[in-house]
Design a protein around this motif. Structure first.
Motif, PDB file in Angstrom:
ATOM      1  N   THR A  68      92.112  -0.440  -2.965  1.00 14.87           N
ATOM      2  CA  THR A  68      92.013  -1.884  -2.205  1.00 14.87           C
ATOM      3  C   THR A  68      90.480  -2.226  -2.101  1.00 14.87           C
ATOM      4  OG1 THR A  68      91.735  -0.526  -0.307  1.00 14.87           O
ATOM      5  CG2 THR A  68      94.146  -1.013  -0.903  1.00 14.87           C
ATOM      6  N   THR A  69      89.985  -1.780  -2.911  1.00 15.51           N
ATOM      7  CA  THR A  69      88.377  -2.504  -3.000  1.00 15.51           C
ATOM      8  C   THR A  69      88.156  -3.929  -3.078  1.00 15.51           C
ATOM      9  OG1 THR A  69      88.065  -1.963  -5.389  1.00 15.51           O
ATOM     10  CG2 THR A  69      87.104  -0.102  -3.898  1.00 15.51           C
ATOM     11  N   HIS A  70      89.129  -4.539  -3.908  1.00 14.87           N
ATOM     12  CA  HIS A  70      89.000  -6.097  -3.906  1.00 14.87           C
ATOM     13  C   HIS A  70      89.304  -6.665  -2.467  1.00 14.87           C
ATOM     14  CE1 HIS A  70      93.377  -4.741  -4.207  1.00 14.87           C
ATOM     15  NE2 HIS A  70      93.685  -5.970  -3.755  1.00 14.87           N
ATOM     16  N   TYR A  78      81.748  -3.292  -0.121  1.00 16.34           N
ATOM     17  CA  TYR A  78      81.771  -2.343  -1.307  1.00 16.34           C
ATOM     18  C   TYR A  78      80.442  -1.672  -1.739  1.00 16.34           C
ATOM     19  CZ  TYR A  78      82.994  -1.049  -5.878  1.00 16.34           C
ATOM     20  OH  TYR A  78      82.891  -0.423  -7.016  1.00 16.34           O
ATOM     21  N   ARG A  79      79.435  -2.399  -1.652  1.00 18.08           N
ATOM     22  CA  ARG A  79      78.106  -1.831  -1.660  1.00 18.08           C
ATOM     23  C   ARG A  79      77.728  -0.538  -0.467  1.00 18.08           C
ATOM     24  NH1 ARG A  79      76.493  -7.120  -2.262  1.00 18.08           N
ATOM     25  NH2 ARG A  79      75.213  -6.907  -0.229  1.00 18.08           N
ATOM     26  N   ALA A  80      78.281  -0.765   0.625  1.00 15.43           N
ATOM     27  CA  ALA A  80      78.075   0.058   1.607  1.00 15.43           C
ATOM     28  C   ALA A  80      78.797   1.500   1.647  1.00 15.43           C
ATOM     29  CB  ALA A  80      78.188  -0.435   2.977  1.00 15.43           C
ATOM     30  N   SER A  81      79.929   1.557   0.549  1.00 18.65           N
ATOM     31  CA  SER A  81      80.712   2.640   0.471  1.00 18.65           C
ATOM     32  C   SER A  81      80.074   3.541  -0.490  1.00 18.65           C
ATOM     33  CB  SER A  81      82.230   2.336  -0.171  1.00 18.65           C
ATOM     34  OG  SER A  81      82.026   1.732  -1.433  1.00 18.65           O
ATOM     35  N   ASP A  82      80.516   4.943  -0.448  1.00 20.15           N
ATOM     36  CA  ASP A  82      80.098   5.827  -1.284  1.00 20.15           C
ATOM     37  C   ASP A  82      81.059   6.875  -1.638  1.00 20.15           C
ATOM     38  OD1 ASP A  82      77.806   7.250  -2.471  1.00 20.15           O
ATOM     39  OD2 ASP A  82      78.084   8.817  -0.818  1.00 20.15           O
ATOM     40  N   ALA A  83      81.165   7.317  -2.951  1.00 16.14           N
ATOM     41  CA  ALA A  83      81.982   8.713  -3.283  1.00 16.14           C
ATOM     42  C   ALA A  83      81.000   9.240  -4.243  1.00 16.14           C
ATOM     43  CB  ALA A  83      82.897   7.917  -3.951  1.00 16.14           C
ATOM     44  N   SER A  84      79.960  10.061  -3.630  1.00 17.43           N
ATOM     45  CA  SER A  84      79.193  10.894  -4.479  1.00 17.43           C
ATOM     46  C   SER A  84      79.459  12.268  -4.432  1.00 17.43           C
ATOM     47  CB  SER A  84      77.517  10.875  -4.046  1.00 17.43           C
ATOM     48  OG  SER A  84      77.208   9.403  -4.025  1.00 17.43           O
ATOM     49  N   ASP A  85      79.122  13.076  -5.465  1.00 17.09           N
ATOM     50  CA  ASP A  85      79.335  14.462  -5.170  1.00 17.09           C
ATOM     51  C   ASP A  85      77.861  15.037  -5.670  1.00 17.09           C
ATOM     52  OD1 ASP A  85      79.700  16.109  -7.716  1.00 17.09           O
ATOM     53  OD2 ASP A  85      81.013  14.024  -7.818  1.00 17.09           O
TER      54      ASP A  85
END
Length: 194
Positions: free
Chosen positions: A127-129, A136-143
């Motif tokens: 649902t990023t759209h 969107y820029r403030a989200s994160d899915a890092s590992d």
């Protein structure tokens, strides 16, 4: 009453864990924390369950102190429920409890948490759209992969928790008009390399 995310967390013990370690109960509690007070019928419709099942499991959650009546919302015979705590803290010693039913409940709870985290991230990615470029820029899915001894891993966990608490306190004080609920998942666990 403060918003659920502003309320203190509840440290799970053996008794309360038994009352929560059920997939529907965990989903009901999450729905109340995120969506606010609701009736069993509203939750049944939202979660695709029968109102009989949601009523039963809400009563079980109430018996274990996770939800309570929200009478200010009710009209007539409607029974409204609300979450009591902003979240739960898992005590790792429950995985090594002397009672095998507690260990089983702890394992079931953690597996449900992992499933929920994966679903939440997948939902966001799908649902990023629907979100602004700023969000969107403030989200994160890092590992990240680090090589740490247990003591430093524990220190890392505590510092992450402290950092989240700092932002919870700061956000409560500022009450920005563009604020949204933000989910923060942390997972720190060892992996075998061979």
């Amino acid at each position: 009453m403060p918003e659920p995310e502003d309320r203190p967390t509840h440290l799970l013990d053996a008794r309360s864990l038994r009352g929560l370690a059920h997939p529907l109960r965990m989903r009901l509690l999450t729905a109340l924390r995120r969506g606010g007070p609701a009736t069993a019928s509203q939750l049944a419709e939202k979660l695709g369950e029968s109102s009989g099942a949601t009523s039963y499991h809400l009563r079980q959650l109430a018996e274990h102190g996770f939800v309570e009546d929200a009478p200010e919302h009710g009209k007539g015979r409607e029974r409204w429920w609300r979450a009591v705590h902003g979240g739960v803290q898992f005590d790792e010693s429950l995985l090594r409890h002397a009672d095998p039913t507690v260990r089983g409940a702890a394992s079931a709870f953690l597996h449900e948490v992992a499933t929920t985290h994966a679903q939440e991230l997948s939902t966001f990615l799908g649902t990023t759209h629907e979100w602004s470029e700023e969000w969107y820029r403030a989200s994160d899915a890092s590992d990240f992969t680090l090589r740490l001894p247990p003591a430093l891993a524990l220190e890392l966990v505590q510092k992450m928790h402290d950092l989240v608490e700092h932002y919870r306190t700061q956000a409560s004080a500022e009450a920005a008009p563009d604020a949204e609920q933000v989910r923060v998942h942390t997972h720190v666990f060892p992996v075998r390399t061979n």
